[in-house]
Design an enzyme around this catalytic site. Sequence first.
Site, short mmCIF file in Angstrom:
data_model
loop_
_atom_site.label_atom_id
_atom_site.label_comp_id
_atom_site.label_asym_id
_atom_site.label_seq_id
_atom_site.Cartn_x
_atom_site.Cartn_y
_atom_site.Cartn_z
N THR A 214 0.57 -1.21 0.11
CA THR A 214 0.05 0.20 0.14
C THR A 214 1.24 0.95 0.00
OG1 THR A 214 -1.55 -1.20 1.39
CG2 THR A 214 -1.48 1.82 1.57
N ARG A 242 -14.09 -7.63 -1.44
CA ARG A 242 -13.48 -7.14 0.49
C ARG A 242 -12.67 -6.07 0.14
NH1 ARG A 242 -7.91 -5.84 2.11
NH2 ARG A 242 -7.48 -6.34 4.06
N GLY A 244 -10.27 -3.58 3.16
CA GLY A 244 -9.40 -3.31 4.02
C GLY A 244 -9.14 -2.15 4.71
N ASP A 245 -8.47 -1.51 5.48
CA ASP A 245 -8.33 -0.75 6.24
C ASP A 245 -8.48 0.49 5.41
OD1 ASP A 245 -5.66 -1.53 5.80
OD2 ASP A 245 -5.16 -0.08 7.39
N THR A 265 -0.23 0.80 6.75
CA THR A 265 0.04 -0.49 6.41
C THR A 265 -0.04 -1.52 6.82
OG1 THR A 265 1.00 -0.94 4.46
CG2 THR A 265 2.21 0.27 5.66
#
Length: 348
Positions: A214, A242, A244-245, A265
């Site tokens: 990232t 999906r 992610g954060d 990350t």
Amino acid sequence: MKKILLCSLCILTALQCREAVSSDPHGKAAPPSSTPEYALAIHGGAGTILKENMTPEMEAAYRQALDEALTIGEAILKNGGTAMDAVEQTIIFMEDSPLFNAGKGAVLTYDGHAELDASFMDGATQNAGAVGGVRIVRNPIRAARAVMERSPHVFLVGQGAEQFALEQSLDTVPNSYFLTERRIEAWRQTHPDEMLPQTGYQTDSRPVSDYYGTVGCVALDRAGNLAAGTSTGGMNDKRYNRIGDSPIIGAGTYADNATCAVSCTGHGEFFIRYAVAYDVSARMAYLKEDVATASDYIIGQRLVEKGGTGGLIALDRHGRIAQPFNTPGMYRGYVRPGERYVGIYKDE
Ligand code: ASP
């Protein structure tokens, strides 16, 4: 899903001032005597990044890309540009680079597509924007900023986000644009004898090293405003759709002029569950911790205890920078007037 090695000994202590950088990058040094005119920090992902797995050419390419990213951001800030512009342009450069897991060069989903997430936050207003799961937006960070500035929403995903990007005349590309040989190899490893949908390419089984990548940027401009942005392809072999954060405000990205700007990350599920980016800011606001103490605690203790791997970059309004990580390496760098730092491994 790939796992990265946990290494609790390799927390890079926050880099608080110029003297600390040159003499003792692991030490806790006094903050700069005065607030610098500007500051900018970047990351290009944390993970099992080991010197022994890196060719000299690859290492040089990463260092050069990190350095170029800093140059782009610094030029904007030096000339009086905003932290938001510096963050956006720096991340666009990293998205366009095939080296990082964002934009071109993103990892692939289980079903063989690049699916991108990004977020953007203005520390002055606490306005924020994000996109998740987009497959055709060339620069997701642009789309995230556009959601913030040109929509009443904070977070758009999937086709709705893509439709919005088209309406905003942002560049779109076929999904094959994002594919690189290296990511195809990674996909092959877990999908022997399958075809990549974009290429019709028959896969075989070859090992690849575990890796996140990232990208993120935090900046402080001459007006004293902070901004943060994060952009990613997510985790290799993730399920399609999906999220992610990285596009979640408070998990992967946060900015508040009163405290700090943060970009994370690592293993996104943990960063979501522990609201990592916001937690750094909250510790500063409520516990009166400085940016280094708060960041080190979250990455070096709390996340380690919980089993989460990764790192973050954080920058406060006084230009103090923290870049802790609990993985063997993190691509990272920062710039302030007269100083510049680029690092990859834990011991530098
Ligand atoms: N945090 C990202 C995610 O979980 C991955 C990364 O940082 O490389 O989607």
